[in-house]
Design a protein around this motif. Structure first.
Motif, PDB file in Angstrom:
ATOM      1  N   LEU A  12      38.017  37.866  38.126  1.00  0.00           N
ATOM      2  CA  LEU A  12      39.022  38.793  38.651  1.00  0.00           C
ATOM      3  C   LEU A  12      38.908  40.151  37.977  1.00  0.00           C
ATOM      4  O   LEU A  12      39.046  41.186  38.620  1.00  0.00           O
ATOM      5  CB  LEU A  12      40.431  38.222  38.444  1.00  0.00           C
ATOM      6  CG  LEU A  12      40.799  37.024  39.310  1.00  0.00           C
ATOM      7  CD1 LEU A  12      42.147  36.472  38.889  1.00  0.00           C
ATOM      8  CD2 LEU A  12      40.798  37.389  40.766  1.00  0.00           C
ATOM      9  N   PHE A  13      38.641  40.149  36.680  1.00  0.00           N
ATOM     10  CA  PHE A  13      38.494  41.406  35.955  1.00  0.00           C
ATOM     11  C   PHE A  13      37.263  42.154  36.464  1.00  0.00           C
ATOM     12  O   PHE A  13      37.306  43.371  36.666  1.00  0.00           O
ATOM     13  CB  PHE A  13      38.396  41.133  34.455  1.00  0.00           C
ATOM     14  CG  PHE A  13      38.453  42.384  33.628  1.00  0.00           C
ATOM     15  CD1 PHE A  13      39.648  43.060  33.459  1.00  0.00           C
ATOM     16  CD2 PHE A  13      37.313  42.893  33.033  1.00  0.00           C
ATOM     17  CE1 PHE A  13      39.712  44.221  32.703  1.00  0.00           C
ATOM     18  CE2 PHE A  13      37.362  44.053  32.275  1.00  0.00           C
ATOM     19  CZ  PHE A  13      38.566  44.708  32.110  1.00  0.00           C
ATOM     20  N   ASP A  14      36.169  41.426  36.688  1.00  0.00           N
ATOM     21  CA  ASP A  14      34.951  42.040  37.220  1.00  0.00           C
ATOM     22  C   ASP A  14      35.179  42.613  38.615  1.00  0.00           C
ATOM     23  O   ASP A  14      34.750  43.726  38.926  1.00  0.00           O
ATOM     24  CB  ASP A  14      33.807  41.020  37.274  1.00  0.00           C
ATOM     25  CG  ASP A  14      33.322  40.627  35.885  1.00  0.00           C
ATOM     26  OD1 ASP A  14      33.626  41.356  34.918  1.00  0.00           O
ATOM     27  OD2 ASP A  14      32.651  39.579  35.773  1.00  0.00           O
ATOM     28  N   LYS A  18      34.911  46.501  39.819  1.00  0.00           N
ATOM     29  CA  LYS A  18      34.061  46.950  40.928  1.00  0.00           C
ATOM     30  C   LYS A  18      34.874  47.703  41.975  1.00  0.00           C
ATOM     31  O   LYS A  18      34.411  48.700  42.531  1.00  0.00           O
ATOM     32  CB  LYS A  18      33.354  45.751  41.555  1.00  0.00           C
ATOM     33  CG  LYS A  18      32.271  45.169  40.668  1.00  0.00           C
ATOM     34  CD  LYS A  18      31.632  43.951  41.275  1.00  0.00           C
ATOM     35  CE  LYS A  18      30.627  43.341  40.324  1.00  0.00           C
ATOM     36  NZ  LYS A  18      30.065  42.095  40.822  1.00  0.00           N
ATOM     37  N   LEU A  19      36.091  47.195  42.250  1.00  0.00           N
ATOM     38  CA  LEU A  19      36.953  47.896  43.209  1.00  0.00           C
ATOM     39  C   LEU A  19      37.311  49.287  42.702  1.00  0.00           C
ATOM     40  O   LEU A  19      37.314  50.257  43.474  1.00  0.00           O
ATOM     41  CB  LEU A  19      38.234  47.094  43.465  1.00  0.00           C
ATOM     42  CG  LEU A  19      38.103  45.905  44.400  1.00  0.00           C
ATOM     43  CD1 LEU A  19      39.393  45.098  44.419  1.00  0.00           C
ATOM     44  CD2 LEU A  19      37.751  46.362  45.801  1.00  0.00           C
ATOM     45  N   ARG A  35      41.812  51.480  32.450  1.00  0.00           N
ATOM     46  CA  ARG A  35      42.744  51.250  31.338  1.00  0.00           C
ATOM     47  C   ARG A  35      43.944  50.423  31.815  1.00  0.00           C
ATOM     48  O   ARG A  35      44.400  49.527  31.108  1.00  0.00           O
ATOM     49  CB  ARG A  35      43.207  52.579  30.745  1.00  0.00           C
ATOM     50  CG  ARG A  35      42.187  53.256  29.848  1.00  0.00           C
ATOM     51  CD  ARG A  35      42.797  54.402  29.041  1.00  0.00           C
ATOM     52  NE  ARG A  35      43.414  55.433  29.862  1.00  0.00           N
ATOM     53  CZ  ARG A  35      42.796  56.504  30.346  1.00  0.00           C
ATOM     54  NH1 ARG A  35      41.517  56.699  30.058  1.00  0.00           N
ATOM     55  NH2 ARG A  35      43.435  57.385  31.080  1.00  0.00           N
ATOM     56  N   GLU A  36      44.424  50.730  32.995  1.00  0.00           N
ATOM     57  CA  GLU A  36      45.548  49.964  33.553  1.00  0.00           C
ATOM     58  C   GLU A  36      45.159  48.511  33.797  1.00  0.00           C
ATOM     59  O   GLU A  36      45.939  47.598  33.537  1.00  0.00           O
ATOM     60  CB  GLU A  36      46.044  50.604  34.858  1.00  0.00           C
ATOM     61  CG  GLU A  36      46.807  51.874  34.673  1.00  0.00           C
ATOM     62  CD  GLU A  36      48.110  51.691  33.907  1.00  0.00           C
ATOM     63  OE1 GLU A  36      48.811  50.683  34.134  1.00  0.00           O
ATOM     64  OE2 GLU A  36      48.414  52.551  33.061  1.00  0.00           O
ATOM     65  N   LEU A  37      43.950  48.287  34.292  1.00  0.00           N
ATOM     66  CA  LEU A  37      43.462  46.932  34.516  1.00  0.00           C
ATOM     67  C   LEU A  37      43.358  46.172  33.196  1.00  0.00           C
ATOM     68  O   LEU A  37      43.762  45.015  33.096  1.00  0.00           O
ATOM     69  CB  LEU A  37      42.106  46.967  35.229  1.00  0.00           C
ATOM     70  CG  LEU A  37      41.496  45.614  35.592  1.00  0.00           C
ATOM     71  CD1 LEU A  37      42.395  44.870  36.567  1.00  0.00           C
ATOM     72  CD2 LEU A  37      40.117  45.804  36.198  1.00  0.00           C
TER      73      LEU A  37
END
Length: 146
Positions: A12-14, A18-19, A35-37
């Motif tokens: 999900l982080f990857d 990418k998005l 940074r928010e992610l």
């Protein structure tokens, strides 16, 4: 289950990264979004999402046919309802307009009677199943059952 969970969280982080790369051409905006992610990941939001996905994955991989087929069967029932309301009923309504008005009033009242939580359950199940199937297909994962 922990390995699956961490793999999903990493995935999900990857995907989020990418998005962000695709959606934000400006390097400043891209850095801020990343940074928010990362902040979400640290706060455990991605962990919660990961836990939900691992549950969906466990259900889909279950050897019990009732468990592994419940979500798709539920979706097929909804597909049938939608097709009936969007294609079949209007077609019949051409020949029976008075009865169709009563029919659609009754259907509208029926949908209003369904609790909002059930709609959210359907939505999350539908999206979770779709996400897992997409993940399976992209990774080339196949289920080899004896």
């Amino acid at each position: 289950m922990g390995v699956i969970s961490s793999a999903v969280a990493g995935g999900l982080f990857d995907i989020g990264g990418k998005l962000i790369d695709r959606l934000f051409p400006d390097p400043e905006q891209k850095a801020k979004a990343k940074r928010e992610l990362e902040k979400l990941e640290q706060e455990g939001e991605l962990k919660k999402l990961s836990t939900r996905m691992s549950t969906i994955m466990a259900e889909a991989e279950s050897d019990d046919p009732w468990t592994s087929r419940a979500r798709p069967s539920f979706m097929y029932v909804f597909y049938l309802v939608i097709i009936s309301l969007v294609i079949v009923a209007p077609t019949l309504g051409i020949f029976y307009p008075d009865q169709m008005e009563t029919f659609f009033n009754n259907v509208g009242e029926g949908f209003k009677a369904i609790p909002e939580e059930l709609w959210w359950t359907f939505t999350s199940g539908y999206l979770g199943y779709g996400a897992y199937r997409t993940y399976e297909k992209r990774k080339g994962v196949t289920r080899n059952k004896p």
